[in-house]
Design a protein around this motif. Structure first.
Motif, mmCIF file in Angstrom:
data_model
loop_
_atom_site.group_PDB
_atom_site.id
_atom_site.type_symbol
_atom_site.label_atom_id
_atom_site.label_comp_id
_atom_site.label_asym_id
_atom_site.label_seq_id
_atom_site.Cartn_x
_atom_site.Cartn_y
_atom_site.Cartn_z
ATOM 1 N N SER A 45 0.636 16.947 2.939
ATOM 2 C CA SER A 45 1.201 18.065 2.185
ATOM 3 C C SER A 45 0.182 19.166 1.972
ATOM 4 N N ASN A 99 -0.815 6.593 1.591
ATOM 5 C CA ASN A 99 0.541 6.429 2.120
ATOM 6 C C ASN A 99 0.652 6.868 3.580
ATOM 7 N N GLU A 130 -4.586 3.888 -8.201
ATOM 8 C CA GLU A 130 -4.355 4.752 -7.039
ATOM 9 C C GLU A 130 -5.384 5.874 -6.931
ATOM 10 N N VAL A 142 1.877 17.649 -7.652
ATOM 11 C CA VAL A 142 3.069 16.809 -7.725
ATOM 12 C C VAL A 142 2.936 15.484 -6.974
ATOM 13 N N ASN A 143 1.847 15.280 -6.222
ATOM 14 C CA ASN A 143 1.745 14.020 -5.474
ATOM 15 C C ASN A 143 0.307 13.522 -5.436
ATOM 16 N N ALA A 144 0.146 12.297 -4.947
ATOM 17 C CA ALA A 144 -1.157 11.623 -4.979
ATOM 18 C C ALA A 144 -2.204 12.343 -4.146
ATOM 19 N N GLU A 145 -1.802 12.976 -3.032
ATOM 20 C CA GLU A 145 -2.750 13.705 -2.201
ATOM 21 C C GLU A 145 -3.331 14.896 -2.956
ATOM 22 N N GLN A 146 -2.469 15.629 -3.645
ATOM 23 C CA GLN A 146 -2.927 16.772 -4.425
ATOM 24 C C GLN A 146 -3.793 16.322 -5.596
ATOM 25 N N GLN A 175 -0.238 -1.193 -8.060
ATOM 26 C CA GLN A 175 0.083 -0.014 -8.848
ATOM 27 C C GLN A 175 0.384 -0.412 -10.284
#
Length: 470
Positions: free
Chosen positions: A16, A221, A458, A26-30, A233
């Motif tokens: 992303s 992911n 995570e 909004v997500n784990a990468e960010q 998790q």
């Protein structure tokens, strides 16, 4: 040079686009990208425990008023000190933003947060203030002994609110540039612990979904999971019993249903991202082993005047996904082996299921919970009768008393003992029918070290990783 041959460069793959403002993440990468650039009052260590970061220490006398002492060597990438006033300004900017993350300030029980969010009070009435450059005071609406664990949240990262200065960070890394599908980071020379940071450079590379992660160092992911490792998790999934239903309010009925349908016998089509569990707590927080009473199921049901002539009739509500349909049908098959039980399944869209649970319009419903912080209270509070998250209507005076006792000032070992006692009661009472725990797949290049597979948060900071000597 491929990453596995470079001890100065770490390459993280992302699917992303990345953002520089924590309130927009909004997500784990960010989240991972932002945690490399910015650092809050506390951080996680490699095992998921909360440790000091910008705040070198903290203290409280009542778990409601907290003072955080900021370390003198905490600096921004331009060399300026990180101050308590900047945390105040950052949180005030968050509460007045349109970010959904702004509600986290109320979740941590920050004083006046609800009123500020509703526009009834100005942002400067929020329960955060600077006594001086290095002392931050947080005032809460109610006692919250696990506040430090809650402060790792991505929304609470400080921001350097002077956009004309460019991108100024206070974490282990700073932005060095961007080209094509790469964002280049370099070690922040002013980071207070920069001598412990192994990689001088970190590249975030945007990749296509079909790309094999093997040429990279770390991918959260990954679309191809053959070589991924699975981290636990802070999530748990279960079937909730509606205790407002007279039969389900009786622990003997819940015990009988649980005995007949243990999670280990469920069919879940070999999904490798979940593991079945008879405990509703995530594995990293469990202190009590599952215990099964040796009482015949028929005897338990008979105690509630349930028989073949007057069977227990219930509806099992679940969301219509492949996995949940499989599990629901598996449960129904197990229960249907008794002529004393009649269970029918009711599949529906997930949003409808959530709405029904919120209204209490269910009998047995597929549910779950993921925590924003690493503490048993995040899950045990679901069964505190005064909690807005208690959707099952469970009420146990001893659990309430113990939970309220746990909010008082005490050594952590005593609080852990109280948590264990609550867990034990909830296990004995069979307050839910546990289904499974979830994991997150992460590809980590075999040449890397500095992480633990037991970490349930995570969170893997680039600053903690290093290349093994070949």
């Amino acid at each position: 040079m491929p990453p596995q041959g470079n001890r100065q460069l770490l390459v993280r793959g992302v699917y992303s686009d990345l953002v520089l403002n924590p309130s927009q993440a909004v997500n784990a990468e960010q989240f991972a990208f932002l945690r490399d650039l910015f650092e809050g009052l506390v951080i996680y260590d490699q095992r998921g425990n909360v440790i000091p970061a910008v705040a070198e220490s903290w203290q409280t006398t009542d778990n409601k008023t907290w003072k955080f002492s900021l370390r003198q060597d905490a600096k921004w990438s331009n060399g300026e000190p990180v101050t308590a006033q900047q945390f105040v300004a950052s949180w005030q900017a968050l509460v007045t933003s349109n970010s959904p993350l702004r509600h986290y300030l109320a979740y941590i029980n920050l004083a006046n947060a609800e009123s500020v969010l509703k526009g009834k009070l100005p942002a400067d009435k929020l329960g955060i203030s600077a006594e001086n450059d290095r002392t931050l005071r947080l005032t809460l609406d109610k006692a919250t002994p696990y506040l430090p664990q809650m402060l790792v949240h991505i929304s609470l990262l400080p921001q350097y609110l002077a956009p004309h200065e460019g991108i100024v960070t206070n974490g282990a890394y700073q932005v060095a540039g961007q080209e094509n599908h790469f964002i280049h980071l370099e070690k922040n020379p002013h980071y207070w612990a920069q001598d412990k940071v192994a990689f001088k450079h970190v590249d975030y590379q945007k990749i296509a979904s079909q790309q094999d992660p093997i040429a990279l160092d770390l991918v959260i992911n990954p679309s191809k999971t053959e070589q991924a490792q699975y981290f636990p998790q802070l999530c748990t999934y279960f079937y909730a019993f509606n205790m407002k239903q007279p039969k389900l309010a009786q622990s003997s009925v819940r015990k009988a249903l649980s005995m007949m349908a243990p999670s280990r016998n469920m069919n879940h089509d070999g999904k490798n991202f979940i593991y079945l569990s008879d405990n509703f707590l995530p594995i990293s927080l469990q202190t009590v082993e599952s215990h099964w009473e040796q009482i015949p199921m028929e005897q338990l049901l008979s105690q509630s005047k349930i028989s073949e002539k007057a069977p227990l009739k219930l509806t099992l509500s679940y969301d219509q996904t492949e996995l949940q349909s499989q599990i629901a049908q598996s449960l129904i098959r197990m229960w249907s082996q008794s002529d004393m039980i009649r269970i029918i399944g009711e599949g529906m869209p997930k949003q409808k299921l959530l709405e029904n649970i919120a209204k209490g319009d269910f009998q047995i419903a597929r549910s779950g919970w993921c925590a924003d912080y690493n503490d048993p209270a995040a899950f045990l509070s679901l069964f505190y009768s005064h909690s807005p998250d208690n959707k099952s209507g469970y009420h146990n005076e001893e659990v309430d008393r113990l939970f309220e006792q746990s909010l008082q000032l005490m050594p952590s070992a005593e609080r852990t003992a109280i948590y264990s006692r609550i867990e034990q009661i909830l296990q004995q009472e069979k307050v839910v029918l546990p289904l499974y725990q979830t994991t997150v797949p992460i590809y980590i290049n075999p040449t890397l070290n500095g992480y633990y597979l037991s970490n349930p948060t995570e969170v893997i900071y680039s600053k903690d990783l290093f290349r093994k000597i070949q």
